[in-house]
Write a protein that holds these residues in place. Structure first.
Motif, PDB file in Angstrom:
ATOM      1  N   ARG A 119       0.787  -1.114  -0.067  1.00 58.46           N
ATOM      2  CA  ARG A 119       0.023   0.001   0.137  1.00 58.46           C
ATOM      3  C   ARG A 119       0.856   1.486  -0.124  1.00 58.46           C
ATOM      4  O   ARG A 119       0.429   2.356  -0.255  1.00 58.46           O
ATOM      5  N   ALA A 120       2.185   1.087   0.395  1.00 54.69           N
ATOM      6  CA  ALA A 120       3.164   2.081   0.645  1.00 54.69           C
ATOM      7  C   ALA A 120       3.354   2.719  -1.094  1.00 54.69           C
ATOM      8  O   ALA A 120       3.636   3.964  -1.090  1.00 54.69           O
ATOM      9  N   GLY A 121       3.149   1.884  -1.965  1.00 51.67           N
ATOM     10  CA  GLY A 121       3.423   2.344  -3.535  1.00 51.67           C
ATOM     11  C   GLY A 121       4.956   2.718  -3.731  1.00 51.67           C
ATOM     12  O   GLY A 121       4.972   3.617  -4.756  1.00 51.67           O
ATOM     13  N   LEU A 122       5.750   2.000  -2.874  1.00 52.01           N
ATOM     14  CA  LEU A 122       7.220   2.319  -2.974  1.00 52.01           C
ATOM     15  C   LEU A 122       7.788   1.844  -4.333  1.00 52.01           C
ATOM     16  O   LEU A 122       7.446   0.496  -4.717  1.00 52.01           O
ATOM     17  N   SER A 123       8.607   2.327  -4.978  1.00 56.95           N
ATOM     18  CA  SER A 123       9.372   1.671  -6.179  1.00 56.95           C
ATOM     19  C   SER A 123      10.951   1.136  -5.718  1.00 56.95           C
ATOM     20  O   SER A 123      11.558   2.506  -5.460  1.00 56.95           O
ATOM     21  N   TRP A 124      11.269   0.052  -5.745  1.00 52.33           N
ATOM     22  CA  TRP A 124      12.390  -0.358  -5.247  1.00 52.33           C
ATOM     23  C   TRP A 124      13.614   0.328  -6.218  1.00 52.33           C
ATOM     24  O   TRP A 124      13.725  -0.083  -7.176  1.00 52.33           O
ATOM     25  N   LYS A 125      14.516   0.985  -5.417  1.00 54.75           N
ATOM     26  CA  LYS A 125      15.755   1.753  -6.223  1.00 54.75           C
ATOM     27  C   LYS A 125      16.903   1.345  -5.218  1.00 54.75           C
ATOM     28  O   LYS A 125      17.637   2.203  -5.201  1.00 54.75           O
ATOM     29  N   GLY A 126      16.991   0.187  -4.558  1.00 55.79           N
ATOM     30  CA  GLY A 126      18.094  -0.178  -4.048  1.00 55.79           C
ATOM     31  C   GLY A 126      18.013   0.848  -2.572  1.00 55.79           C
ATOM     32  O   GLY A 126      16.825   1.183  -2.208  1.00 55.79           O
ATOM     33  N   LEU A 127      19.208   1.105  -2.171  1.00 59.41           N
ATOM     34  CA  LEU A 127      19.315   1.953  -0.809  1.00 59.41           C
ATOM     35  C   LEU A 127      18.757   3.123  -0.972  1.00 59.41           C
ATOM     36  O   LEU A 127      18.664   3.967   0.012  1.00 59.41           O
ATOM     37  N   ASP A 128      18.455   3.820  -2.188  1.00 62.42           N
ATOM     38  CA  ASP A 128      18.125   5.081  -2.496  1.00 62.42           C
ATOM     39  C   ASP A 128      16.436   5.040  -1.998  1.00 62.42           C
ATOM     40  O   ASP A 128      15.811   6.240  -1.493  1.00 62.42           O
ATOM     41  N   THR A 129      16.004   3.959  -1.925  1.00 63.26           N
ATOM     42  CA  THR A 129      14.593   3.712  -1.508  1.00 63.26           C
ATOM     43  C   THR A 129      14.229   3.956  -0.073  1.00 63.26           C
ATOM     44  O   THR A 129      13.352   4.500   0.438  1.00 63.26           O
ATOM     45  N   LEU A 130      15.489   3.942   0.890  1.00 69.43           N
ATOM     46  CA  LEU A 130      15.297   4.358   2.082  1.00 69.43           C
ATOM     47  C   LEU A 130      15.150   5.726   2.594  1.00 69.43           C
ATOM     48  O   LEU A 130      14.882   6.335   3.543  1.00 69.43           O
ATOM     49  N   LYS A 131      15.898   6.517   1.539  1.00 72.19           N
ATOM     50  CA  LYS A 131      15.774   8.034   1.789  1.00 72.19           C
ATOM     51  C   LYS A 131      14.765   8.851   2.249  1.00 72.19           C
ATOM     52  O   LYS A 131      13.716   8.536   1.881  1.00 72.19           O
TER      53      LYS A 131
END
Length: 262
Positions: A119-131
């Motif tokens: 539901r968060a709708g995140l697109s995985w981009k490696g560690l950049d996803t955590l920013k």
């Protein structure tokens, strides 16, 4: 409770005695007590598993019996670093700030998993996803050094607590071992259909980490001596093949080339 306190005090006395005896020899060391969380196929509670087998292959030819035990990570760590009930803990990384000493060779490569709600709708981009996100991992894990954290960190005490926080929206992403995450989700009655799982990009070498002291120094020297022998003989590879889990660290694989060149 009294029995537990007595065992702790006895362990402290024995370790203090062992560390204070000058000029002890290997003949004084008949057993090594090792603890780790119960990780299926790695450190089974019944004493079977890849890590226990490797430690037996290292120490038992020298007449040192391996006595394995399982306990949750934080408790296990305290039993080694503070109470000295156990000689070593399996699965620690270097540079954690804990009063531990390490052998030359790692025992495995650990790839942590990142879990977040769909539901968060995140697109995985490696560690950049955590920013800019709120990220959680087990207290004391130090998955990423402070200088690399461009996110808010919340440390949880158990994976079950972390999963609960993830469900409650107190975390955007959770980082932990996949087996622990899967078990916590099952116990919470939550299906994986609601989550996305990714691997952290870089594996971490993990070690058998020992309590400080001369006994540990001897045990480490024996570990450092035996691992190249197990690599050269093919015994180490056979243990990884037997259990079909884990990964021989690159530094250990490199031994074979060194031995062959001699």
């Amino acid at each position: 409770m009294r029995a537990w306190c007595f065992c702790v005090l006895l362990g402290l006395a024995l370790n203090a005695g062992a560390d204070s005896v000058a000029g002890f020899t290997a003949s004084h060391i008949k057993m090594v007590n090792v603890v780790a969380p119960e990780w299926p196929e790695f450190t089974n509670k019944d004493g079977t598993g890849l890590y226990w087998d490797i430690l037996r292959a290292v120490y038992e030819p020298a007449g040192i019996r391996v006595k394995p035990a399982t306990a949750p990570w934080n408790r296990a760590l305290k039993m080694v670093t503070e109470y000295r009930v156990y000689n070593a803990i399996v699965g620690e990384t270097r540079d954690t700030g804990q009063p531990l000493i390490y052998p030359r060779y790692a025992i495995d490569v650990e790839y942590l998993s990142v879990v977040y709600p769909l539901r968060a709708g995140l697109s995985w981009k490696g560690l950049d996803t955590l920013k800019g996100k709120t990220v959680g991992w087990l207290k004391g894990y130090d998955v990423l050094p402070a200088a690399q954290r461009n996110f808010k960190l919340r440390e949880f005490r158990t994976t079950a607590e972390g999963v609960q926080w993830l469900q409650q929206g107190k975390l955007d992403l959770l980082i932990d071992e996949w087996d622990a995450i899967q078990l916590a989700l099952e116990e919470a009655g939550v299906g994986m259909d609601y989550f996305e799982v990714q691997d952290m990009p870089n594996g971490r070498d993990v070690y058998v980490a020992f309590a400080e002291g001369p006994v540990s120094e001897y045990l480490i020297s024996e570990y450092n001596r035996r691992i190249p022998e197990l690599v050269a003989s093919g015994e180490l590879q056979a243990l990884y093949d037997k259990w079909q889990v884990g990964e021989i660290p690159a530094q250990v694989k490199a031994i074979l080339g060194t031995v062959s060149a001699q």
